[in-house]
Design a protein around this motif. Sequence first.
Motif, PDB file in Angstrom:
ATOM      1  N   VAL A 136      -7.892 138.392 -30.108  1.00 55.46           N
ATOM      2  CA  VAL A 136      -7.260 139.928 -29.891  1.00 55.46           C
ATOM      3  C   VAL A 136      -8.045 140.459 -28.553  1.00 55.46           C
ATOM      4  CG1 VAL A 136      -7.686 142.088 -30.813  1.00 55.46           C
ATOM      5  CG2 VAL A 136      -7.264 140.365 -32.295  1.00 55.46           C
ATOM      6  N   GLU A 137      -8.973 140.019 -28.014  1.00 57.64           N
ATOM      7  CA  GLU A 137      -9.607 140.530 -26.620  1.00 57.64           C
ATOM      8  C   GLU A 137      -8.696 139.952 -25.592  1.00 57.64           C
ATOM      9  OE1 GLU A 137     -13.626 139.865 -23.891  1.00 57.64           O
ATOM     10  OE2 GLU A 137     -13.711 139.104 -25.983  1.00 57.64           O
ATOM     11  N   ALA A 138      -8.368 138.404 -25.652  1.00 51.95           N
ATOM     12  CA  ALA A 138      -7.562 137.978 -24.545  1.00 51.95           C
ATOM     13  C   ALA A 138      -5.986 138.414 -24.721  1.00 51.95           C
ATOM     14  CB  ALA A 138      -7.625 136.454 -24.803  1.00 51.95           C
ATOM     15  N   ILE A 139      -5.709 139.026 -25.962  1.00 52.79           N
ATOM     16  CA  ILE A 139      -4.282 139.450 -25.879  1.00 52.79           C
ATOM     17  C   ILE A 139      -4.295 140.764 -25.263  1.00 52.79           C
ATOM     18  CG2 ILE A 139      -2.355 140.249 -27.502  1.00 52.79           C
ATOM     19  CD1 ILE A 139      -3.138 137.812 -29.227  1.00 52.79           C
ATOM     20  N   GLY A 140      -5.378 141.666 -25.497  1.00 55.36           N
ATOM     21  CA  GLY A 140      -5.381 143.174 -25.277  1.00 55.36           C
ATOM     22  C   GLY A 140      -5.671 142.925 -23.834  1.00 55.36           C
ATOM     23  N   ARG A 141      -6.538 142.092 -23.210  1.00 57.83           N
ATOM     24  CA  ARG A 141      -6.576 142.121 -21.695  1.00 57.83           C
ATOM     25  C   ARG A 141      -5.354 141.549 -21.084  1.00 57.83           C
ATOM     26  NH1 ARG A 141     -11.202 139.601 -21.629  1.00 57.83           N
ATOM     27  NH2 ARG A 141     -12.339 141.472 -21.240  1.00 57.83           N
ATOM     28  N   ALA A 142      -4.598 140.666 -21.435  1.00 58.52           N
ATOM     29  CA  ALA A 142      -3.422 140.349 -20.971  1.00 58.52           C
ATOM     30  C   ALA A 142      -2.353 141.423 -21.080  1.00 58.52           C
ATOM     31  CB  ALA A 142      -2.691 139.128 -21.440  1.00 58.52           C
ATOM     32  N   LEU A 143      -2.436 142.197 -22.143  1.00 59.77           N
ATOM     33  CA  LEU A 143      -1.276 143.211 -22.337  1.00 59.77           C
ATOM     34  C   LEU A 143      -1.668 144.445 -21.211  1.00 59.77           C
ATOM     35  CD1 LEU A 143      -0.686 143.439 -25.974  1.00 59.77           C
ATOM     36  CD2 LEU A 143       0.804 142.606 -24.264  1.00 59.77           C
ATOM     37  N   LEU A 144      -2.904 144.544 -21.284  1.00 59.08           N
ATOM     38  CA  LEU A 144      -3.247 145.815 -20.211  1.00 59.08           C
ATOM     39  C   LEU A 144      -3.472 145.449 -18.648  1.00 59.08           C
ATOM     40  CD1 LEU A 144      -5.770 147.565 -22.248  1.00 59.08           C
ATOM     41  CD2 LEU A 144      -3.371 148.162 -22.007  1.00 59.08           C
ATOM     42  N   THR A 145      -3.201 144.195 -18.394  1.00 60.52           N
ATOM     43  CA  THR A 145      -3.370 143.705 -16.617  1.00 60.52           C
ATOM     44  C   THR A 145      -2.070 142.918 -16.538  1.00 60.52           C
ATOM     45  OG1 THR A 145      -4.725 141.684 -17.558  1.00 60.52           O
ATOM     46  CG2 THR A 145      -6.105 143.796 -16.844  1.00 60.52           C
ATOM     47  N   ARG A 146      -2.124 141.805 -17.101  1.00 59.25           N
ATOM     48  CA  ARG A 146      -0.913 140.859 -16.295  1.00 59.25           C
ATOM     49  C   ARG A 146       0.390 141.338 -16.843  1.00 59.25           C
ATOM     50  NH1 ARG A 146      -0.478 134.476 -17.711  1.00 59.25           N
ATOM     51  NH2 ARG A 146       1.426 134.127 -16.175  1.00 59.25           N
ATOM     52  N   TYR A 147       0.598 141.939 -18.234  1.00 58.06           N
ATOM     53  CA  TYR A 147       1.940 142.269 -18.682  1.00 58.06           C
ATOM     54  C   TYR A 147       1.794 143.831 -18.802  1.00 58.06           C
ATOM     55  CZ  TYR A 147       1.843 137.487 -19.930  1.00 58.06           C
ATOM     56  OH  TYR A 147       2.165 136.145 -20.089  1.00 58.06           O
ATOM     57  N   GLU A 148       1.249 144.460 -17.807  1.00 54.31           N
ATOM     58  CA  GLU A 148       1.408 146.123 -17.885  1.00 54.31           C
ATOM     59  C   GLU A 148       2.734 146.260 -17.408  1.00 54.31           C
ATOM     60  OE1 GLU A 148      -1.054 149.906 -15.546  1.00 54.31           O
ATOM     61  OE2 GLU A 148      -1.238 147.708 -14.916  1.00 54.31           O
ATOM     62  N   LEU A 149       3.254 145.629 -16.430  1.00 57.33           N
ATOM     63  CA  LEU A 149       4.772 146.195 -15.963  1.00 57.33           C
ATOM     64  C   LEU A 149       5.606 146.040 -16.958  1.00 57.33           C
ATOM     65  CD1 LEU A 149       6.518 146.751 -13.393  1.00 57.33           C
ATOM     66  CD2 LEU A 149       6.672 144.532 -13.046  1.00 57.33           C
TER      67      LEU A 149
END
Length: 177
Positions: A136-149
């Motif tokens: 969940v932490e890795a998915i949340g971090r990816a959603l808020l950083t890498r996939y923010e656009l």
Amino acid sequence: MDTAGLDILNQAGFWAMVALTVAGASIAIFPRNILYNVLGLALCMTAIAAIYVFLGSLFIALMQFLIYVGAICIAIVFAIMLSRPLHLEMPPRPASKVAMATAAAVLFFVAIVGVVLKTDWTPSAARVADSSLWSVEAIGRALLTRYELVFEVISLVLLVAIIGAVITAGLSRRLSS
């Protein structure tokens, strides 16, 4: 309450959510009133979120509820409320607009097929073996950083849909009066 009683209660709750999912899907398909269809879709998506809770994935359940019920179903309801009444006759569409829309759809379809055919869909052994990539932490971090656009683009698409419904409602009111 003993463990066997909790297991039975848990199973009953799970199957109740499955029944609500099927009932919501039926309501989304069969009635002829589009508002009932959207409410059935919201019920179905809410029950699916509850199934995710039973499966132990609270993050996915929240995302399911927030995105599908909270955003998409509400956007559809707004679009229905702001669109022209169904009893009004539709004006004929110009052939140039139909041709441009068809060309855009074909171009988009070709682009999607190209991406699908060029993508290597086999997961790498490192990704399958490393379960920390799917936490969940890795998915949340990816959603808020890498996939923010991606999320910003989705919100813009929903905004354009609502603005389009408002413009359509304004046109239909001017045409009907």
